[in-house]
Motif scaffolding. Sequence first.
Motif, PDB file in Angstrom:
ATOM      1  N   LYS A   1      -9.103   1.264   4.045  1.00  0.00           N
ATOM      2  CA  LYS A   1      -9.459   0.098   4.850  1.00  0.00           C
ATOM      3  C   LYS A   1      -8.450  -1.021   4.606  1.00  0.00           C
ATOM      4  O   LYS A   1      -7.694  -0.992   3.637  1.00  0.00           O
ATOM      5  CB  LYS A   1     -10.863  -0.373   4.485  1.00  0.00           C
ATOM      6  CG  LYS A   1     -11.906   0.667   4.779  1.00  0.00           C
ATOM      7  CD  LYS A   1     -13.277   0.189   4.395  1.00  0.00           C
ATOM      8  CE  LYS A   1     -14.282   1.292   4.686  1.00  0.00           C
ATOM      9  NZ  LYS A   1     -15.616   0.939   4.282  1.00  0.00           N
ATOM     10  N   ARG A   2      -8.474  -2.019   5.465  1.00  0.00           N
ATOM     11  CA  ARG A   2      -7.547  -3.142   5.344  1.00  0.00           C
ATOM     12  C   ARG A   2      -7.688  -3.860   4.007  1.00  0.00           C
ATOM     13  O   ARG A   2      -6.716  -4.378   3.475  1.00  0.00           O
ATOM     14  CB  ARG A   2      -7.773  -4.143   6.469  1.00  0.00           C
ATOM     15  CG  ARG A   2      -7.289  -3.654   7.803  1.00  0.00           C
ATOM     16  CD  ARG A   2      -7.683  -4.612   8.912  1.00  0.00           C
ATOM     17  NE  ARG A   2      -7.124  -4.163  10.168  1.00  0.00           N
ATOM     18  CZ  ARG A   2      -6.082  -4.727  10.754  1.00  0.00           C
ATOM     19  NH1 ARG A   2      -5.523  -5.782  10.225  1.00  0.00           N
ATOM     20  NH2 ARG A   2      -5.620  -4.250  11.878  1.00  0.00           N
ATOM     21  N   THR A   3      -8.902  -3.894   3.479  1.00  0.00           N
ATOM     22  CA  THR A   3      -9.117  -4.575   2.202  1.00  0.00           C
ATOM     23  C   THR A   3      -8.502  -3.808   1.032  1.00  0.00           C
ATOM     24  O   THR A   3      -8.354  -4.364  -0.052  1.00  0.00           O
ATOM     25  CB  THR A   3     -10.618  -4.778   1.939  1.00  0.00           C
ATOM     26  OG1 THR A   3     -11.278  -3.506   1.971  1.00  0.00           O
ATOM     27  CG2 THR A   3     -11.226  -5.691   2.987  1.00  0.00           C
ATOM     28  N   GLN A   4      -8.119  -2.543   1.253  1.00  0.00           N
ATOM     29  CA  GLN A   4      -7.512  -1.725   0.209  1.00  0.00           C
ATOM     30  C   GLN A   4      -5.989  -1.698   0.312  1.00  0.00           C
ATOM     31  O   GLN A   4      -5.338  -0.941  -0.391  1.00  0.00           O
ATOM     32  CB  GLN A   4      -8.059  -0.300   0.286  1.00  0.00           C
ATOM     33  CG  GLN A   4      -9.554  -0.220   0.014  1.00  0.00           C
ATOM     34  CD  GLN A   4     -10.083   1.167   0.290  1.00  0.00           C
ATOM     35  OE1 GLN A   4      -9.907   1.703   1.375  1.00  0.00           O
ATOM     36  NE2 GLN A   4     -10.708   1.761  -0.724  1.00  0.00           N
ATOM     37  N   ILE A   5      -5.437  -2.529   1.194  1.00  0.00           N
ATOM     38  CA  ILE A   5      -3.991  -2.606   1.391  1.00  0.00           C
ATOM     39  C   ILE A   5      -3.548  -4.039   1.119  1.00  0.00           C
ATOM     40  O   ILE A   5      -4.137  -4.979   1.632  1.00  0.00           O
ATOM     41  CB  ILE A   5      -3.602  -2.215   2.828  1.00  0.00           C
ATOM     42  CG1 ILE A   5      -4.088  -0.815   3.160  1.00  0.00           C
ATOM     43  CG2 ILE A   5      -2.090  -2.320   3.009  1.00  0.00           C
ATOM     44  CD1 ILE A   5      -3.973  -0.454   4.624  1.00  0.00           C
ATOM     45  N   GLU A   6      -2.545  -4.202   0.293  1.00  0.00           N
ATOM     46  CA  GLU A   6      -1.984  -5.524   0.012  1.00  0.00           C
ATOM     47  C   GLU A   6      -0.517  -5.530   0.438  1.00  0.00           C
ATOM     48  O   GLU A   6       0.306  -4.847  -0.159  1.00  0.00           O
ATOM     49  CB  GLU A   6      -2.091  -5.859  -1.477  1.00  0.00           C
ATOM     50  CG  GLU A   6      -3.498  -6.102  -1.939  1.00  0.00           C
ATOM     51  CD  GLU A   6      -3.566  -6.522  -3.398  1.00  0.00           C
ATOM     52  OE1 GLU A   6      -2.511  -6.817  -4.004  1.00  0.00           O
ATOM     53  OE2 GLU A   6      -4.680  -6.558  -3.925  1.00  0.00           O
ATOM     54  N   VAL A   7      -0.217  -6.287   1.493  1.00  0.00           N
ATOM     55  CA  VAL A   7       1.158  -6.438   1.945  1.00  0.00           C
ATOM     56  C   VAL A   7       1.765  -7.591   1.156  1.00  0.00           C
ATOM     57  O   VAL A   7       1.249  -8.711   1.179  1.00  0.00           O
ATOM     58  CB  VAL A   7       1.221  -6.704   3.460  1.00  0.00           C
ATOM     59  CG1 VAL A   7       2.641  -7.020   3.885  1.00  0.00           C
ATOM     60  CG2 VAL A   7       0.678  -5.509   4.229  1.00  0.00           C
ATOM     61  N   GLU A   8       2.841  -7.320   0.450  1.00  0.00           N
ATOM     62  CA  GLU A   8       3.466  -8.335  -0.405  1.00  0.00           C
ATOM     63  C   GLU A   8       4.671  -8.980   0.256  1.00  0.00           C
ATOM     64  O   GLU A   8       4.964 -10.148  -0.001  1.00  0.00           O
ATOM     65  CB  GLU A   8       3.859  -7.707  -1.737  1.00  0.00           C
ATOM     66  CG  GLU A   8       2.653  -7.214  -2.528  1.00  0.00           C
ATOM     67  CD  GLU A   8       3.023  -6.406  -3.746  1.00  0.00           C
ATOM     68  OE1 GLU A   8       4.204  -6.004  -3.890  1.00  0.00           O
ATOM     69  OE2 GLU A   8       2.123  -6.155  -4.569  1.00  0.00           O
ATOM     70  N   GLU A   9       5.392  -8.238   1.113  1.00  0.00           N
ATOM     71  CA  GLU A   9       6.607  -8.780   1.703  1.00  0.00           C
ATOM     72  C   GLU A   9       6.894  -8.096   3.030  1.00  0.00           C
ATOM     73  O   GLU A   9       6.740  -6.887   3.174  1.00  0.00           O
ATOM     74  CB  GLU A   9       7.780  -8.533   0.747  1.00  0.00           C
ATOM     75  CG  GLU A   9       9.100  -9.056   1.234  1.00  0.00           C
ATOM     76  CD  GLU A   9      10.232  -8.762   0.264  1.00  0.00           C
ATOM     77  OE1 GLU A   9      11.329  -9.269   0.510  1.00  0.00           O
ATOM     78  OE2 GLU A   9      10.024  -8.038  -0.725  1.00  0.00           O
ATOM     79  N   VAL A  10       7.295  -8.891   4.013  1.00  0.00           N
ATOM     80  CA  VAL A  10       7.763  -8.385   5.303  1.00  0.00           C
ATOM     81  C   VAL A  10       9.152  -8.975   5.511  1.00  0.00           C
ATOM     82  O   VAL A  10       9.327 -10.183   5.528  1.00  0.00           O
ATOM     83  CB  VAL A  10       6.834  -8.795   6.458  1.00  0.00           C
ATOM     84  CG1 VAL A  10       7.353  -8.254   7.782  1.00  0.00           C
ATOM     85  CG2 VAL A  10       5.406  -8.312   6.218  1.00  0.00           C
ATOM     86  N   GLU A  11      10.138  -8.096   5.650  1.00  0.00           N
ATOM     87  CA  GLU A  11      11.532  -8.535   5.714  1.00  0.00           C
ATOM     88  C   GLU A  11      12.187  -7.994   6.980  1.00  0.00           C
ATOM     89  O   GLU A  11      12.138  -6.803   7.246  1.00  0.00           O
ATOM     90  CB  GLU A  11      12.261  -7.993   4.482  1.00  0.00           C
ATOM     91  CG  GLU A  11      13.676  -8.431   4.341  1.00  0.00           C
ATOM     92  CD  GLU A  11      14.262  -7.887   3.060  1.00  0.00           C
ATOM     93  OE1 GLU A  11      14.724  -6.718   3.073  1.00  0.00           O
ATOM     94  OE2 GLU A  11      14.244  -8.608   2.049  1.00  0.00           O
TER      95      GLU A  11
END
Length: 58
Positions: free
Chosen positions: A46-56
Amino acid sequence: MSEFTVRGKFQARDGWQEFETSIDADNETVAEERTYTNFGSYHGVKRTQIEVEEVEGQ
């Protein structure tokens, strides 16, 4: 469309796993949303189990 590199981590069975993926998108927000969609469908998280740290952008 531009290519973005998205880095972060997701919750797997044996703990958190880091990821780095390339996404074709119009902007950073769309790239992040597509990352949530792809990981949710492929890994069953689920979305709560994904942590996006950086978008480059490239």
